[in-house]
Scaffold this motif. Structure first.
Motif: not given
Length: 163
Positions: A94-116
């Motif tokens: 998910f961190e790689d996805a956020a880096e590969a497409k800056p400004g894309y919100a969806i990876p952060f949603l999944y990152l939040g779930e994973a961190y939780e």
């Protein structure tokens, strides 16, 4: 269709295949040697090509590595890891996805779930907040905001227990 018509079509298909395939065979052959009338290089260092320091394949360190297809693939693989139970691998994807497409919100949603799931509440809040910041009118925005509030309350409880 008569036998002669079928034969013509078969010959035409074979000819097209040879035309298309023959060009690629020639392109894959070994490089041609220099002409005989060309003198050899005087200095042996000149014969060796210098390494290319300007690589078009790599972005400069200060520039984002924009690759939306890779971002989507990272999301898919990250979701697979989440289902499998490998949370650390999912977070990496998910961190790689956020880096590969800056400004894309969806990876952060999944990152939040994973961190939780991992029990890292502060990182989950940061990821969820980033999701809401990037996508303020998301359909699940209210649900995510409630998660953020809930996690803040849990973090505050942990702080008060320590004191």
């Amino acid at each position: 269709m008569n036998l002669l018509g079928r034969w013509r079509i078969a010959v035409l298909i074979c000819a097209c295949g040879l035309c298309l395939g023959g060009g690629s065979l020639r392109a894959q052959g070994p490089p041609s040697s220099p002409p005989d009338n060309m003198p050899p290089p005087k200095n042996p260092d000149q014969a060796k090509p210098k390494p290319n320091t300007d690589s078009a394949l790599e972005s400069a360190p200060d520039q984002p590595k924009w690759d939306p297809l890779r971002a989507e693939k990272d999301l898919d693989v990250g979701k697979y890891y989440m289902k499998k139970g490998d949370i650390d691998a999912a977070i990496d994807r998910f961190e790689d996805a956020a880096e590969a497409k800056p400004g894309y919100a969806i990876p952060f949603l999944y990152l939040g779930e994973a961190y939780e799931k991992k029990g890292k509440k502060k990182q989950a809040v940061k990821a969820y907040q980033r999701y809401v910041d990037l996508y303020p009118h998301a359909e699940d925005g209210d649900k995510v905001r409630k998660k953020i509030e809930k996690l803040h309350a849990e973090i505050d409880k942990q702080k008060s227990r320590r004191e």
